[in-house]
Design a protein around this motif. Structure first.
Motif: not given
Lengths: 480, 126, 437
Positions: C219, C223, C226-227, C251
């Motif tokens: 996870e 993140q 994706h950031a 995700g």
């Protein structure tokens, strides 16, 4: 027909795995998935009957004639299945010590030796899992070769004839190459002048199928490979149509540098409804240093896996679809030096017989003897009656015959590409010819009946537009 | 269906209509949508893409084919018709309403035909 | 010599008369005579009995271990009897790709069931009908993420080395970059990843559990990716997926994996099964065959290969992948396996794997085989042995046991499954006690 999920009844299960006896070890909650698994709950009898029913709605080679052009749907000998199921093959871990896998290595070694003999190549990697995968690998060898000579940056083009399989240009793109299409000449072969105009210092390779997708052996093959070599390019052999010529003429002797084979076409292993196949990539000695890792080689003690000096790396895990290679080796051992070319001749005989008979009413756009397959054009029939190649294909299904390849090659309009293979009897061919004739006459008498075909299949013509516009790609229980 | 007389056309079967002096909307003609049959997907360009007149702008798919849509002008994509993402059939239903992209900052233009000249091109191809 | 040509001499003659030839060679008129093969250097053909004997003899040169503590990409699991019975049905074995939907509903139905099961297991929206294997699935996934601006894949250094090699080879092909993310205590180092991420990175590939058996903080890695505008690809073990947070829950944009643990024998590395699952947003970038639902002209529910305009036979040089065949029979195998084992059964297999591996680690530690990582693991783990790894392996081999995989630095990568119960583990520990204490 119900889907497997629709046969599910809560509470049913097979109880095939015991609970662990060291249950004090439990995955900490912080790692655990939140959304529940939702597999069907079934008894063994439910599964058995469900899949037996499904198998009744599949046309296999064991069910009937399968003249699917360029796919070589020959009969699959059952001995191959039994040999591939031997526990001493199926229960071998791929990372066992080499001295415990001598049998597996011998299979790869012998398969390499025999297939190199049949193709005129010097080495072969069994890593590619299918024909397209072999093509990708072969072009990687070519790319690595040009790079090793400092030529990589300027050789950016791959030439393919307009009759090529769609995988050829797609493989070129995967390797960063630009595709240059060259037209076919009036006899269906490569147009030499167009080829001469297309080659140059930017040529990485020519990809060619010979016999080509029209079923024609290109009589200018030596000239073709020379033109490309003279320009500094290499020549790639798409082995999809090797069945016509195996044991009779070798790609290596035609001037090809690298090839892939479709084991599941030419060497009798089954297609499995779309795989697993096997697409070994063979090459001449000067390209062998670039082959994928774990290349099989003969040594003093037998066979071993080696790491080629300038290897392109790996195109998948381990050593390929090993059990498929086991089946192919079994096939080659059974047919042997005499049986391999006899099978090729049988495929060509059957194709020419069907072509001769069918040309009495159907148009065959290219003259002369065909190899293992031939192409009909239904353009005239469509123009006169409105009955298309698609309609004829659908009508064949109602007669227990799998349709030929349709609308390919792209250079023939309303094409039906027929490949009977050598494993069909004369009475099977005669019956199929009769069915083709009956359909032709039905087209001229009652075209509408053919637009309605098929009538007797599990389902009838599908709404493919709906499937593609609003994709439903899994079963959802509450959607109704 | 008649081709609107206030639109312009190019030989590769795209239409364009001027929104203002430096901004056009682009779509495919009725002739093109009929030739392709039921469209199942429009692979829209991305806002900010630079286009070159005569070069592919994006592509559209039917069940068994895919066709390039060529940019009739050089410029920058400043809007796309997102409705087409879920409803490609709008192109079949009303090709002259279903614009695909808006191109602005135009620097070059293909040879543009009026409706009559374009119809002559179609007649030749049929 | 065996032959599969059902033709006698009279029939052959009759056919040649129809064609108008007196010898078969006449049909090969296009082949220059001096190019023809003079003598094919192959052995003489054999009968079926002789061939069987020969192949059995070759197979006997392999050593089959009765217990296996080695994984590293190929796993020893129980295969329920019904799996073989279904998969060996001749119609499934001998059919071609189901392009002709009207006479292929059986295969098409089986595939959509497979797609449904993989979507469920991975927690993703859509899946394809399978690809060659887990490594090529990972490489195809990195290709899905590339665009004009983002052309670099970051790959966890704790991914299976063969997967890393495969990704690198595919990226050599399409001229994109690959960089390895360093590790910290056997886990993908999230701080190092954060420094590597920039606007040229298309995707981050991570394996769950990773090559060293360790459970990654997927996870957090998702993140981070994706950031920075990159996509996250998760390579998942399908057995572990029964218990671990799904790729979807973590995700991931794409989940891939090696499906071999789902009912396929070890088979010296193949045929195996690559699966690929993704979000609705990336659906049309998925390579390979996909089956969808529709209706026929009578309104009856039916299944068909769909979204074909993505594929090479239509898109040709514009296709992003050349893949045609899937591993259909292997996908069928996986779906029959999952049906036979059921939800609770799969969870039980996974619990067995977890518990047995942890019991094994504890027992090995008592003998001085100490785990080199402190991070949590699933069913594989690495120990430093108290004596040379090859001595350990030789001793175990004498007792018909395949020990863990010796790594290049002398450490050993162990694996336990539902097949290696407390009984097998205790037996191995007894054997090792002879030398390790």
């Amino acid at each position: 027909m119900e889907l497997l999920f629709e046969r599910s009844h809560s509470g049913r299960s097979l109880e095939n795995i015991p609970a662990t006896t060291v249950s004090e070890y439990q995955l900490p909650e912080q790692f655990a998935r939140r959304t529940p698994l939702d597999l069907p709950s079934l008894a063994e009898v439910d599964i058995s009957r469900h899949y037996t029913e499904l198998s009744h709605h599949v046309h296999g080679v064991n069910c009937g004639f399968y003249p699917l052009g360029s796919c070589t749907m020959k009969y699959n000998p059952k001995i191959g299945e039994e040999i591939a199921a031997l526990p001493n093959f199926t229960q071998i871990h791929p990372l066992q010590p080499a001295q415990t896998t001598k049998g597996c290595l011998e299979v790869l070694g012998l398969a390499q030796q025999y297939l190199c003999e049949i193709t005129g190549m010097d080495a072969m990697s069994f890593q590619p899992a299918a024909g397209a995968h072999g093509e990708f690998t072969g072009l990687l060898l070519i790319k690595a070769y040009h790079h090793s000579r400092g030529d990589g940056a300027k050789r950016t083009k791959v030439i393919v004839p307009d009759s090529a399989h769609g995988t050829n240009p797609a493989s070129a793109t995967m390797n960063g190459y630009t595709t240059v299409n060259v037209p076919s000449n009036a006899e269906g072969g490569v147009d030499l002048d167009a080829l001469r105009a297309a080659v140059g210092p930017d040529t990485a390779a020519l990809m060619l199928t010979n016999p080509n997708t029209l079923g024609i052996f290109d009589k200018n093959i030596l000239e073709i490979t020379k033109i490309v070599h003279d320009a500094g390019g290499l020549v790639y052999y798409d082995g999809a149509n090797l069945n016509a010529v195996m044991g009779l003429v070798r790609p290596g002797d035609m001037g090809f540098d690298v090839i892939h084979l479709n084991i599941h076409k030419t060497f009798g292993t089954p297609h499995g409804g779309g795989g697993p196949g096997s697409g070994p990539c063979g090459c001449k000695a000067f390209l062998a240093p670039f082959l994928p890792k774990d290349q099989i080689k003969e040594n003093a003690e037998g066979y071993c896996l080696t790491q080629p000096a300038q290897s392109i790396g790996r195109v998948r895990s381990f050593y390929g679809n090993f059990l498929v290679v086991v089946k192919a080796l079994t096939y080659i051992l059974m047919l042997g030096a005499k049986g391999i070319p006899e099978a090729a001749q049988g495929s060509v005989l059957n194709a020419n017989y069907m072509k001769t008979k069918l040309s009495e009413v159907y148009d065959v756009p290219y003259d002369g003897f065909c190899m293992h397959e031939f192409v009909l054009s239904l353009e005239k029939l469509k123009h006169e009656t409105g009955v298309s190649a698609l309609d004829v294909a659908k009508a064949l299904m109602d007669n227990g015959i799998h349709p030929p390849t349709m609308y390919f090659p792209l250079i023939v309009h309303e094409a039906l590409m027929i490949e009977p293979t050598e494993t069909e009897s004369k009475e099977t061919l005669d019956r199929a010819i009769q069915v083709f004739m009956d359909i032709y006459h039905a087209a001229t008498a009652d075209a509408e009946s053919l637009h309605q075909a098929p009538r007797h299949t599990t389902v009838r013509r599908l709404d493919e537009t709906r499937a593609a516009r609003n994709p439903v790609l899994k079963y959802t229980p509450d959607k109704d | 269906m008649t081709n609107p007389s206030d639109y312009k056309y190019v030989r590769s079967h795209e239409w364009l209509c001027y929104v203002d002096d430096d901004r056009v909307r682009v779509g495919i003609t009725d002739f093109a949508q009929q030739a392709m049959g039921d469209l199942v997907f429009v692979n829209l360009p991305i806002v900010g893409d630079m286009t070159t007149a005569g070069e592919p702008l994006c592509d559209v798919e039917s069940v068994k084919s895919v066709e390039d849509i060529f940019a009739p002008v050089s410029g920058e994509v400043t809007a796309i018709n997102e409705e087409l993402m879920d409803h490609p059939e709008l192109i079949n239903a009303a090709p002259y309403d279903a614009w695909i992209a808006e191109i602005s900052h135009i620097t070059d233009t293909e040879e543009l035909l009026d409706a009559a000249a374009y119809e002559a091109v179609c007649a030749e191809e049929e | 010599m065996a032959s599969y040509i059902p033709m006698n001499e009279d029939e052959r003659r009759e056919m040649m008369d129809t064609i108008g030839i007196s010898s078969l060679d006449e049909m090969y008129v296009n082949i220059p005579a001096d190019m023809r093969v003079k003598k094919l250097n192959l052995p003489e053909g054999r009968s079926e009995l002789e061939t069987r004997r020969l192949m059995e003899k070759i197979s006997a040169k392999n050593k089959r271990f009765s217990t296996i503590f080695r994984g590293a990409g190929a796993y020893w699991h129980y295969i329920p009897a019904i799996v073989g019975a279904v998969v060996n049905k001749e119609e499934f074995v001998t059919a071609y790709t189901p392009y002709q939907a009207e006479i292929s509903q059986g295969v098409l139905q089986a595939i959509i069931v497979f797609q449904t099961m993989i979507a469920n297991l991975t927690g993703m929206d859509v899946t394809n009908a399978s690809v060659y294997d887990g490594a090529s699935a990972a490489a195809e996934a990195t290709n899905m993420c590339r665009d004009r601006k983002r052309n670099k894949a970051l790959v966890s250094g704790a991914a299976n080395p063969m997967v890393i090699d495969t990704i690198k080879t595919y990226c050599f092909g399409n001229d994109s970059e690959v960089e390895l993310i360093p590790l910290k205590d056997g886990q993908t180092d999230i701080n190092a990843l954060a420094e590597m991420l920039d606007e040229t990175v298309s995707c981050v590939y991570l394996q769950q559990p990773n090559y060293y058996g360790i459970i990654e903080d997927a996870e957090a890695l998702a993140q981070a990716a994706h950031a920075a505008g990159a996509k996250l690809i998760m390579g998942v073990n399908p057995i572990a997926a029964a218990l671990l947070k799904s790729a979807g829950e973590c995700g991931a944009d794409i989940a891939v994996g090696e499906g071999q643990p789902l009912g396929m024998p070890l088979s010296f590395g193949g045929p195996y099964l690559g699966f690929m699952a993704t979000t609705n947003a990336l659906m049309r970038k998925l390579p390979g065959r996909i089956v969808g639902e529709t209706v026929d002209v009578d309104g009856k529910r039916a299944f068909v290969l769909t979204l074909q305009a993505r594929e090479q036979h239509i898109r040709r040089e514009k296709a992003s992948s050349n893949i045609c065949s899937n591993q259909n029979l292997c996908a069928l195998t996986a779906s029959v396996y999952l049906a036979a084992i059921g939800t609770e059964g799969l969870q039980r297999v996974a619990q067995n794997c977890y518990a047995h591996a942890h019991y094994l680690a504890d027992k090995l530690a008592e003998l001085g085989f100490v785990r080199i990582h402190k991070t949590p693991f699933f069913h594989e783990f690495v120990t430093r042995p108290p004596l040379a790894a090859d001595k350990v392996m030789d001793l175990l081999a004498k007792h018909d046991i395949l020990g863990g995989l010796p790594l290049a630095n002398g450490d050993i990568l162990w694996c336990a499954t539902e097949m290696t119960t407390k009984e097998e583990i205790d037996e191995m520990i007894r054997i090792l006690e002879e030398v390790a204490k």
